[in-house]
Design an enzyme around this catalytic site. Sequence first.
Site: not given
Ligand SMILES: *Cc1c(COP(=O)(O)O)cnc(C)c1O
Length: 421
Positions: A142, A234
Amino acid sequence: MNLSERDRAVNWHPYTQMKTADEIIPIIRGEGIYLFDDEGKQYIDAVSSWWVTLHGHAHPYIAKRVSEQLHTLEQVIFAGFTHEPAIQLSENLLKILPENQKKIFYSDNGSTAIEVALKICIQYAYNHDNKKTKILAFKNAYHGDTFGAMSVSGRSAWTNPFGEMLFEVIFIDVPTVENLDDLKTFIKSISDEIACFIYEPLIQGAAGMLMHKAEDLSELMKFCREQKILMIQDEVFTGFGRTGKLFAADHLSEQPDIMCFSKGLTGGTMPMGITSCSQEIFEAFLSDDQHKTLFHGHSFTANPLACTAALASMELLLQAETLRNIDLIVKKHTAFSEVLRQHSKVDHVRQTGTIIAWEVINNYQTSYFNTTGKKLYKEFLKRGIILRPLGNTMYLVPPYCITAEQLDYIYHQIIEVLDHF
Ligand SMILES: *Cc1c(COP(=O)(O)O)cnc(C)c1O
């Protein structure tokens, strides 16, 4: 009309089927780990308001700093102009990131931080006149809800309506001792076409807090480095202490080319995203040829208020007391894991730092839509605790200001609910 009724008349909530949604709770104020609703009922925010709140709600120090900044400079265009909070924040952040990270690009949230990272990798290939356009990602990943971020996320009910429009991504399993050799063989066979590998390090949050080992990820990263595949780490969720260290990177022996941050970045005060990168990546965009420029930006890029909130939050994070409390949460979760493992309704207990997760055993299938999570959610709300299960995965992601007594209270309530579930 009360607040819930007025809300119902005008607002459309995220991840919510508005037809069948239960009553939506108006929150009047927050303080520390607590949120207070319009009837004065208090809730412990055990999920840090979607994993963003680090030091508790309405933290007076962050509020003071943001308020002072608001009276000094609230916003300025970040093309052709700069300001102290953005400079200071970049300096402070680069000091604690892996040492190969050298430049900071600002945006608005986690998804935009990912979009920027993906565009940098694709254009990095373009600027080098090669045709690498495919992306490697983990199954069940995600990375956000915008189109690029959705494309590199696992296909699911969330992405189904857009399936045809998402770009091509090659999904691989997360690394384990057993599958690493096969993963390497597979990656080697396609490495010529791969622009980048994007991954959530150590823990796949939204997929249900799925965890993998730092040694195995490090080994996979080392191989990607050898294959000249750029790596996007990420850390939108894992950044700023969640894994027990400042970043998931601090558990790994390899350094990524690009990193993404958001959630904990401002301590949960204001929306902001950051994409950091190595000098080598940055230099691929330096040219007398205008076409090699990174043409990306948002109206609120490096908003001074958000930068100031991040500066204040990072100061708090690096205080000895906060670091001690993060250690305390890690140790208490480890002890609670043992209690959970003895429980007949609990399966697959796992922990990474301040994040603990487990499955609740029931007779229904495991999926985001099953009703177990909803029942548990309501039961804990009744008991004044906000826990938001993903399907029948339960997890705790508490703010770092939580005390041992407050954690014990939550643990106790969890066992009581599971005993009667
Ligand atoms: C929540 C999340 C996102 C997206 O962030 P938003 O601020 O909600 O757009 C991206 N990567 C990871 C791992 C996340 O947990």
